[in-house]
Design a protein around this motif. Structure first.
Motif, PDB file in Angstrom:
ATOM      1  N   ALA A  47     -20.253 -52.351   7.368  1.00 22.92           N
ATOM      2  CA  ALA A  47     -19.684 -53.448   6.548  1.00 22.92           C
ATOM      3  C   ALA A  47     -20.382 -53.641   5.103  1.00 22.92           C
ATOM      4  O   ALA A  47     -19.646 -53.808   4.094  1.00 22.92           O
ATOM      5  CB  ALA A  47     -20.239 -54.733   7.319  1.00 22.92           C
ATOM      6  N   LYS A  48     -21.642 -53.029   5.067  1.00 20.99           N
ATOM      7  CA  LYS A  48     -22.203 -52.953   3.823  1.00 20.99           C
ATOM      8  C   LYS A  48     -21.565 -51.839   2.786  1.00 20.99           C
ATOM      9  O   LYS A  48     -21.492 -52.258   1.773  1.00 20.99           O
ATOM     10  CB  LYS A  48     -23.691 -52.306   3.848  1.00 20.99           C
ATOM     11  N   HIS A  49     -20.935 -50.859   3.354  1.00 24.39           N
ATOM     12  CA  HIS A  49     -20.154 -49.863   2.502  1.00 24.39           C
ATOM     13  C   HIS A  49     -18.537 -50.146   2.342  1.00 24.39           C
ATOM     14  O   HIS A  49     -17.922 -49.211   2.066  1.00 24.39           O
ATOM     15  CB  HIS A  49     -20.655 -48.463   2.754  1.00 24.39           C
ATOM     16  N   ASN A  50     -18.259 -51.172   3.437  1.00 21.73           N
ATOM     17  CA  ASN A  50     -16.707 -51.527   3.339  1.00 21.73           C
ATOM     18  C   ASN A  50     -15.972 -50.481   3.952  1.00 21.73           C
ATOM     19  O   ASN A  50     -14.898 -50.153   3.422  1.00 21.73           O
ATOM     20  CB  ASN A  50     -16.489 -51.916   2.127  1.00 21.73           C
ATOM     21  N   LEU A  51     -16.607 -49.545   4.980  1.00 24.07           N
ATOM     22  CA  LEU A  51     -16.025 -48.693   5.694  1.00 24.07           C
ATOM     23  C   LEU A  51     -15.672 -48.906   6.927  1.00 24.07           C
ATOM     24  O   LEU A  51     -16.389 -49.560   8.011  1.00 24.07           O
ATOM     25  CB  LEU A  51     -16.845 -47.376   5.780  1.00 24.07           C
ATOM     26  N   GLY A  52     -14.342 -47.908   7.622  1.00 23.32           N
ATOM     27  CA  GLY A  52     -13.992 -48.097   8.946  1.00 23.32           C
ATOM     28  C   GLY A  52     -13.503 -46.448   9.207  1.00 23.32           C
ATOM     29  O   GLY A  52     -12.923 -46.025   8.315  1.00 23.32           O
ATOM     30  N   PRO A  53     -13.860 -45.857  10.268  1.00 21.89           N
ATOM     31  CA  PRO A  53     -13.285 -44.710  10.675  1.00 21.89           C
ATOM     32  C   PRO A  53     -11.919 -44.952  11.323  1.00 21.89           C
ATOM     33  O   PRO A  53     -11.531 -46.075  11.632  1.00 21.89           O
ATOM     34  CB  PRO A  53     -14.378 -44.232  12.021  1.00 21.89           C
ATOM     35  N   VAL A  54     -11.217 -43.908  11.075  1.00 22.22           N
ATOM     36  CA  VAL A  54      -9.732 -43.808  11.425  1.00 22.22           C
ATOM     37  C   VAL A  54      -9.598 -42.310  12.015  1.00 22.22           C
ATOM     38  O   VAL A  54     -10.165 -41.454  11.638  1.00 22.22           O
ATOM     39  CB  VAL A  54      -8.779 -44.054  10.362  1.00 22.22           C
ATOM     40  N   VAL A  55      -8.711 -42.606  13.361  1.00 23.25           N
ATOM     41  CA  VAL A  55      -8.438 -41.424  13.784  1.00 23.25           C
ATOM     42  C   VAL A  55      -6.894 -40.823  13.247  1.00 23.25           C
ATOM     43  O   VAL A  55      -5.990 -41.446  13.492  1.00 23.25           O
ATOM     44  CB  VAL A  55      -8.312 -41.573  15.430  1.00 23.25           C
ATOM     45  N   PHE A  56      -7.144 -39.551  13.092  1.00 30.19           N
ATOM     46  CA  PHE A  56      -5.677 -38.792  12.780  1.00 30.19           C
ATOM     47  C   PHE A  56      -4.939 -38.342  13.924  1.00 30.19           C
ATOM     48  O   PHE A  56      -3.744 -38.460  14.057  1.00 30.19           O
ATOM     49  CB  PHE A  56      -5.812 -37.744  11.753  1.00 30.19           C
ATOM     50  N   TYR A  57      -5.879 -37.611  14.629  1.00 29.45           N
ATOM     51  CA  TYR A  57      -5.183 -37.067  15.961  1.00 29.45           C
ATOM     52  C   TYR A  57      -6.382 -36.635  16.911  1.00 29.45           C
ATOM     53  O   TYR A  57      -7.477 -36.552  16.632  1.00 29.45           O
ATOM     54  CB  TYR A  57      -4.199 -35.836  15.811  1.00 29.45           C
ATOM     55  N   GLU A  58      -6.024 -36.359  18.139  1.00 26.58           N
ATOM     56  CA  GLU A  58      -6.930 -36.151  19.226  1.00 26.58           C
ATOM     57  C   GLU A  58      -6.057 -35.061  20.260  1.00 26.58           C
ATOM     58  O   GLU A  58      -5.064 -35.559  20.725  1.00 26.58           O
ATOM     59  CB  GLU A  58      -7.494 -37.234  20.285  1.00 26.58           C
ATOM     60  N   HIS A  59      -6.364 -33.864  20.143  1.00 22.47           N
ATOM     61  CA  HIS A  59      -5.585 -32.996  21.157  1.00 22.47           C
ATOM     62  C   HIS A  59      -6.766 -32.615  22.241  1.00 22.47           C
ATOM     63  O   HIS A  59      -7.567 -31.941  21.969  1.00 22.47           O
ATOM     64  CB  HIS A  59      -5.350 -31.714  20.277  1.00 22.47           C
ATOM     65  N   VAL A  60      -6.282 -33.158  23.365  1.00 23.10           N
ATOM     66  CA  VAL A  60      -6.981 -32.806  24.738  1.00 23.10           C
ATOM     67  C   VAL A  60      -6.671 -31.741  25.537  1.00 23.10           C
ATOM     68  O   VAL A  60      -5.328 -31.553  25.625  1.00 23.10           O
ATOM     69  CB  VAL A  60      -7.194 -34.074  25.601  1.00 23.10           C
ATOM     70  N   TYR A  61      -7.526 -30.789  25.892  1.00 22.11           N
ATOM     71  CA  TYR A  61      -7.249 -29.771  26.704  1.00 22.11           C
ATOM     72  C   TYR A  61      -7.912 -29.897  27.968  1.00 22.11           C
ATOM     73  O   TYR A  61      -9.064 -29.971  28.104  1.00 22.11           O
ATOM     74  CB  TYR A  61      -7.535 -28.447  26.134  1.00 22.11           C
ATOM     75  N   TYR A  62      -7.067 -29.970  29.197  1.00 19.90           N
ATOM     76  CA  TYR A  62      -7.447 -30.014  30.474  1.00 19.90           C
ATOM     77  C   TYR A  62      -7.668 -28.782  31.285  1.00 19.90           C
ATOM     78  O   TYR A  62      -6.715 -28.105  31.312  1.00 19.90           O
ATOM     79  CB  TYR A  62      -6.593 -30.912  31.477  1.00 19.90           C
ATOM     80  N   PHE A  63      -8.761 -28.508  31.945  1.00 22.52           N
ATOM     81  CA  PHE A  63      -8.994 -27.089  32.563  1.00 22.52           C
ATOM     82  C   PHE A  63      -8.881 -27.524  34.027  1.00 22.52           C
ATOM     83  O   PHE A  63      -8.676 -26.555  34.679  1.00 22.52           O
ATOM     84  CB  PHE A  63     -10.217 -26.645  32.097  1.00 22.52           C
ATOM     85  N   ARG A  64      -9.446 -28.536  34.570  1.00 18.04           N
ATOM     86  CA  ARG A  64      -9.765 -28.811  36.042  1.00 18.04           C
ATOM     87  C   ARG A  64     -10.049 -30.267  36.166  1.00 18.04           C
ATOM     88  O   ARG A  64     -10.226 -31.007  35.271  1.00 18.04           O
ATOM     89  CB  ARG A  64     -10.827 -27.972  36.775  1.00 18.04           C
ATOM     90  N   GLU A  65      -9.540 -30.502  37.342  1.00 20.75           N
ATOM     91  CA  GLU A  65      -9.682 -32.014  37.835  1.00 20.75           C
ATOM     92  C   GLU A  65     -11.278 -32.429  37.989  1.00 20.75           C
ATOM     93  O   GLU A  65     -11.936 -31.468  38.341  1.00 20.75           O
ATOM     94  CB  GLU A  65      -8.993 -32.262  39.194  1.00 20.75           C
ATOM     95  N   VAL A  66     -11.564 -33.487  37.653  1.00 25.90           N
ATOM     96  CA  VAL A  66     -12.720 -34.318  37.982  1.00 25.90           C
ATOM     97  C   VAL A  66     -12.667 -35.576  38.695  1.00 25.90           C
ATOM     98  O   VAL A  66     -11.782 -36.225  38.390  1.00 25.90           O
ATOM     99  CB  VAL A  66     -13.729 -34.346  36.761  1.00 25.90           C
ATOM    100  N   PHE A  67     -13.540 -35.817  39.736  1.00 24.83           N
ATOM    101  CA  PHE A  67     -13.126 -36.969  40.643  1.00 24.83           C
ATOM    102  C   PHE A  67     -14.273 -37.811  40.461  1.00 24.83           C
ATOM    103  O   PHE A  67     -15.609 -37.409  39.879  1.00 24.83           O
ATOM    104  CB  PHE A  67     -13.028 -36.507  42.077  1.00 24.83           C
ATOM    105  N   ALA A  68     -14.180 -39.073  40.941  1.00 19.19           N
ATOM    106  CA  ALA A  68     -15.519 -40.071  41.116  1.00 19.19           C
ATOM    107  C   ALA A  68     -16.478 -39.525  41.880  1.00 19.19           C
ATOM    108  O   ALA A  68     -16.105 -38.535  42.886  1.00 19.19           O
ATOM    109  CB  ALA A  68     -14.700 -41.356  41.676  1.00 19.19           C
TER     110      ALA A  68
END
Length: 163
Positions: A47-68
């Motif tokens: 807020a002091k610098h009047n800034l906010g982050p923005v996401v351009f993209y997220e590329h997710v690669y899944y290799f194996r399942e994970v469970f609770a």
């Protein structure tokens, strides 16, 4: 390496009873925000610098399942940063309790001036804080061209087609 540990909650599971796509996104976001808050990018600082982050993209690669039932760790490394700090690229890796990498994500973003609503660089003290994050082996200095490397551009349509 910066990491956060998560317990997989009931709400993190999808219809196939494994970790849902939205949970991956939420775990990564929480990991990023944890690093940022610990390094001078808390809400008051932004807020002091009047800034906010923005996401351009997220590329997710899944290799194996994970469970609770077991904790998972999400890492964060800096893959790229522009000289002025305007653009950044992160890599997240997901690990199970045995250290097996079950997913990975490349994420690119930038900083926006919240009044001007335009991308902006970071003050030098914040660039130094940001650059303190462990770097990937293939770290690079980013340019504006790197933000468009996938060649995606918006394609508007006639609003009548949306009815």
């Amino acid at each position: 390496m910066y990491t956060k540990e998560f317990e997989i909650r009931w709400s993190d599971i999808d219809a196939n009873r494994h970790l849902a796509n939205t949970a991956y996104i939420n775990f990564m976001s929480h990991t990023r925000m944890g690093f940022l808050m610990e390094n001078g990018f808390g809400q008051k600082d932004l807020a002091k610098h009047n800034l906010g982050p923005v996401v351009f993209y997220e590329h997710v690669y899944y290799f194996r399942e994970v469970f609770a039932g077991e904790p998972v760790k999400v890492s964060l490394q800096l893959k790229g940063l522009s000289e002025d700090g305007m653009y950044f690229e992160f890599v997240h890796n997901f690990y199970d309790s045995k250290g097996r990498n079950f997913a990975s994500c490349e994420m690119m973003g930038g900083w926006i001036d919240l009044k001007a609503r335009k991308l902006t660089g970071l003050p030098s003290d914040l660039i130094n804080n940001f650059d303190s994050l462990p770097h990937t082996e293939d770290f690079k200095v980013l340019t504006k061209e790197d933000t468009r490397k996938h060649g995606r551009k918006p394609k508007d349509i006639d609003p009548e087609l949306l009815k």
